[in-house]
Design a protein around this motif. Structure first.
Motif, PDB file in Angstrom:
ATOM      1  N   PHE A  45     -12.747   8.643  26.640  1.00 55.90           N
ATOM      2  CA  PHE A  45     -13.562   9.640  27.331  1.00 55.90           C
ATOM      3  C   PHE A  45     -12.832  10.256  28.514  1.00 55.90           C
ATOM      4  CE2 PHE A  45     -16.773   7.112  25.078  1.00 55.90           C
ATOM      5  CZ  PHE A  45     -17.450   8.130  24.439  1.00 55.90           C
ATOM      6  N   ASP A  46     -11.982   9.476  29.189  1.00 52.65           N
ATOM      7  CA  ASP A  46     -11.189  10.051  30.283  1.00 52.65           C
ATOM      8  C   ASP A  46     -10.218  11.096  29.739  1.00 52.65           C
ATOM      9  OD1 ASP A  46     -12.435   8.489  32.214  1.00 52.65           O
ATOM     10  OD2 ASP A  46     -10.955   6.875  32.051  1.00 52.65           O
ATOM     11  N   GLY A  47      -9.607  10.794  28.602  1.00 51.75           N
ATOM     12  CA  GLY A  47      -8.693  11.752  27.975  1.00 51.75           C
ATOM     13  C   GLY A  47      -9.397  13.021  27.549  1.00 51.75           C
ATOM     14  N   ILE A  48     -10.581  12.866  26.993  1.00 48.48           N
ATOM     15  CA  ILE A  48     -11.365  14.034  26.595  1.00 48.48           C
ATOM     16  C   ILE A  48     -11.722  14.865  27.823  1.00 48.48           C
ATOM     17  CG2 ILE A  48     -13.603  14.771  25.662  1.00 48.48           C
ATOM     18  CD1 ILE A  48     -13.410  12.314  23.778  1.00 48.48           C
ATOM     19  N   GLY A  49     -12.063  14.189  28.913  1.00 51.71           N
ATOM     20  CA  GLY A  49     -12.376  14.898  30.157  1.00 51.71           C
ATOM     21  C   GLY A  49     -11.181  15.695  30.663  1.00 51.71           C
ATOM     22  N   ARG A  50      -9.990  15.096  30.568  1.00 51.39           N
ATOM     23  CA  ARG A  50      -8.781  15.816  31.005  1.00 51.39           C
ATOM     24  C   ARG A  50      -8.527  17.045  30.127  1.00 51.39           C
ATOM     25  NH1 ARG A  50      -7.141  10.540  31.570  1.00 51.39           N
ATOM     26  NH2 ARG A  50      -5.989  10.551  29.598  1.00 51.39           N
ATOM     27  N   VAL A  51      -8.650  16.879  28.826  1.00 53.33           N
ATOM     28  CA  VAL A  51      -8.433  18.004  27.916  1.00 53.33           C
ATOM     29  C   VAL A  51      -9.437  19.115  28.200  1.00 53.33           C
ATOM     30  CG1 VAL A  51      -8.565  18.729  25.489  1.00 53.33           C
ATOM     31  CG2 VAL A  51      -7.342  16.639  26.092  1.00 53.33           C
ATOM     32  N   CYS A  52     -10.702  18.748  28.368  1.00 57.52           N
ATOM     33  CA  CYS A  52     -11.731  19.753  28.673  1.00 57.52           C
ATOM     34  C   CYS A  52     -11.442  20.450  29.998  1.00 57.52           C
ATOM     35  CB  CYS A  52     -13.110  19.117  28.702  1.00 57.52           C
ATOM     36  SG  CYS A  52     -13.714  18.618  27.079  1.00 57.52           S
ATOM     37  N   GLY A  53     -10.994  19.695  30.979  1.00 57.75           N
ATOM     38  CA  GLY A  53     -10.638  20.287  32.266  1.00 57.75           C
ATOM     39  C   GLY A  53      -9.488  21.261  32.137  1.00 57.75           C
ATOM     40  N   ASN A  54      -8.479  20.883  31.351  1.00 63.51           N
ATOM     41  CA  ASN A  54      -7.336  21.779  31.134  1.00 63.51           C
ATOM     42  C   ASN A  54      -7.758  23.064  30.430  1.00 63.51           C
ATOM     43  OD1 ASN A  54      -5.641  19.891  32.309  1.00 63.51           O
ATOM     44  ND2 ASN A  54      -4.950  19.040  30.362  1.00 63.51           N
ATOM     45  N   ILE A  55      -8.607  22.926  29.433  1.00 59.40           N
ATOM     46  CA  ILE A  55      -9.083  24.108  28.708  1.00 59.40           C
ATOM     47  C   ILE A  55      -9.902  24.997  29.629  1.00 59.40           C
ATOM     48  CG2 ILE A  55     -10.627  24.890  26.853  1.00 59.40           C
ATOM     49  CD1 ILE A  55      -9.699  22.369  25.266  1.00 59.40           C
ATOM     50  N   SER A  56     -10.772  24.399  30.430  1.00 64.39           N
ATOM     51  CA  SER A  56     -11.586  25.182  31.369  1.00 64.39           C
ATOM     52  C   SER A  56     -10.717  25.923  32.368  1.00 64.39           C
ATOM     53  CB  SER A  56     -12.567  24.267  32.118  1.00 64.39           C
ATOM     54  OG  SER A  56     -13.503  23.729  31.230  1.00 64.39           O
ATOM     55  N   ALA A  57      -9.682  25.236  32.868  1.00 66.95           N
ATOM     56  CA  ALA A  57      -8.764  25.876  33.824  1.00 66.95           C
ATOM     57  C   ALA A  57      -8.037  27.023  33.171  1.00 66.95           C
ATOM     58  CB  ALA A  57      -7.790  24.833  34.369  1.00 66.95           C
ATOM     59  N   GLU A  58      -7.618  26.838  31.924  1.00 62.72           N
ATOM     60  CA  GLU A  58      -6.910  27.905  31.208  1.00 62.72           C
ATOM     61  C   GLU A  58      -7.822  29.108  30.982  1.00 62.72           C
ATOM     62  OE1 GLU A  58      -3.805  29.892  29.246  1.00 62.72           O
ATOM     63  OE2 GLU A  58      -3.734  28.062  30.451  1.00 62.72           O
TER      64      GLU A  58
END
Length: 65
Positions: A45-58
């Motif tokens: 879930f931490d990894g998914i959170g990081r990926v979602c954060g990266n996508i949101s930032a992009e």
């Protein structure tokens, strides 16, 4: 009077269909929970959170262009 008979029949059928739908949803929830029990322990879930954060930032970055 014919309408009253039809309405009574429709009410009975509605109840039966509602009960059938409720039973189907209960069975689907049980299957979902069983399937989830196989993979939930392996989820990162931490990894998914990081990926979602990266996508949101992009997305935010591209929106500013």
């Amino acid at each position: 009077q014919p309408h009253k008979k039809r309405l009574k029949t429709d009410a009975l059928l509605t109840g039966e269909l509602s009960a059938a739908a409720s039973g189907a949803m209960d069975r689907a929830k049980k299957v979902h929970d069983e399937i989830e029990s196989f993979y939930i322990g392996a989820m990162d879930f931490d990894g998914i959170g990081r990926v979602c954060g990266n996508i949101s930032a992009e997305i935010a970055l591209r929106g500013k262009r």
